[in-house]
Design an enzyme around this catalytic site. Sequence first.
Site, mmCIF file in Angstrom:
data_model
loop_
_atom_site.group_PDB
_atom_site.id
_atom_site.type_symbol
_atom_site.label_atom_id
_atom_site.label_comp_id
_atom_site.label_asym_id
_atom_site.label_seq_id
_atom_site.Cartn_x
_atom_site.Cartn_y
_atom_site.Cartn_z
ATOM 1 N N GLN A 53 0.831 -1.134 0.182
ATOM 2 C CA GLN A 53 -0.026 0.068 -0.019
ATOM 3 C C GLN A 53 1.039 1.162 0.022
ATOM 4 O O GLN A 53 1.488 1.735 0.889
ATOM 5 C CB GLN A 53 -0.747 -0.107 1.173
ATOM 6 C CG GLN A 53 -1.850 -1.328 1.299
ATOM 7 C CD GLN A 53 -2.693 -1.317 0.201
ATOM 8 O OE1 GLN A 53 -3.723 -0.873 0.397
ATOM 9 N NE2 GLN A 53 -2.426 -2.438 -0.445
ATOM 10 N N ALA A 61 -11.815 2.482 4.841
ATOM 11 C CA ALA A 61 -10.807 1.413 4.063
ATOM 12 C C ALA A 61 -10.152 2.114 2.768
ATOM 13 O O ALA A 61 -10.442 3.485 2.487
ATOM 14 C CB ALA A 61 -11.614 0.406 3.432
ATOM 15 N N HIS A 62 -9.135 1.715 2.219
ATOM 16 C CA HIS A 62 -8.343 2.376 1.308
ATOM 17 C C HIS A 62 -8.973 2.836 -0.043
ATOM 18 O O HIS A 62 -9.973 2.223 -0.256
ATOM 19 C CB HIS A 62 -7.140 1.205 0.968
ATOM 20 C CG HIS A 62 -7.614 0.070 0.093
ATOM 21 N ND1 HIS A 62 -6.666 -0.822 0.067
ATOM 22 C CD2 HIS A 62 -8.848 -0.377 0.002
ATOM 23 C CE1 HIS A 62 -7.499 -1.935 -0.442
ATOM 24 N NE2 HIS A 62 -8.733 -1.778 -0.385
ATOM 25 N N ASN A 63 -8.617 3.927 -0.473
ATOM 26 C CA ASN A 63 -9.154 4.581 -1.553
ATOM 27 C C ASN A 63 -10.498 5.019 -1.551
ATOM 28 O O ASN A 63 -10.840 5.281 -2.597
ATOM 29 C CB ASN A 63 -8.694 3.400 -2.749
ATOM 30 C CG ASN A 63 -7.320 3.116 -3.106
ATOM 31 O OD1 ASN A 63 -6.827 2.061 -2.549
ATOM 32 N ND2 ASN A 63 -6.759 3.768 -4.007
#
Length: 344
Positions: free
Chosen positions: A198, A239-241
């Site tokens: 990441q 969460a990511h993005n």
Amino acid sequence: MEFTAKQIAQFVQGKIEGDENVSIHTFAKIEDSVPGAISFLANPKYTHYIYETKSSIVLVDDTLELDQPVKPTLIRVKNARDCVARLLQLYESSKPKKTGIDSLAFVSSKAKIGENVYIGAFAYIGDGVEIGDGSQIYPHATIYDNAVLGTNCIIYPNASIYHDCKLGNNVTIHSGAVIGADGFGFAPNGDSYDKIPQIGIVTIEDNVEIGANTCIDRSTMGSTYVRKGVKLDNLVQIAHNTDIGENTVMSAQVGVAGSTKVGQWCMFGGQVGIAGHINIGNRVMLGAQSGAPSSIKDNQTLIGTPPMPQFPYFKSQALFQKLPDIYKELRALQKEVEELKNKK
């Protein structure tokens, strides 16, 4: 600090009933009142307390009608709840701020620290970190290499801001929150999983408040965004993005899965779950424990899983409770129909 009823009325543009010179030095709930305190009455269910309260001043809505005289000085305003919020902000801003770097803090020589900054004992400030003027870093907070904080940020004890993450001005991060941990990225590989690095960051814009033990994951590439004015409660997972739109608020235990875009001015109740790779429109209101498996258009108030309008949802829930009886009646009708068929 002490304030008189006259000073308070001028600040909130209210009308005084009683002694304009009476002074207060603290706040108290109307049911737990003490002399020298200011309370407020905004919910009609609490009206009976105004006749027995010990508070010196009570903020009330200008529409309030009383059955008998009261002892405290009243300040009538358009909206008592809004006015007490403004007074609490004034009270909080009047408190002196700590400044200076504690001798037990670790601050890298390669960090850039602004003016009037406070860094508490055992806080860690890594290489290349930038901290804006007036920011406060409390004990045991950790700010990793190359993270950037704007002016007047507050980082409470045991909060962690990972490397390269960017915070705007007036950002508050409460204890135990983690900004920039790895997103949940793993690829199946036979009998195990390969970790997907990441390499992105988290960007938090101005005037954001993040609750205790909330986690905002860094992106796989690019950035996870929390836009200006967002307020997240405790124990929220972003969460990511993801991209959380301006002035959106989320209650405790909300979870937003990866690569989802949430619009502006949304409100999510406790334990709402949002699936990944979908779009939530602007001004979407989701009731507690709702689950959104697919995209939602603008300006909707929904509840349930999948979300539906409130009235049909509550009607469905009432019907759901009757299903056992309905099932019994259906079985009885089926039996009667079979008996009638056999008689022919």
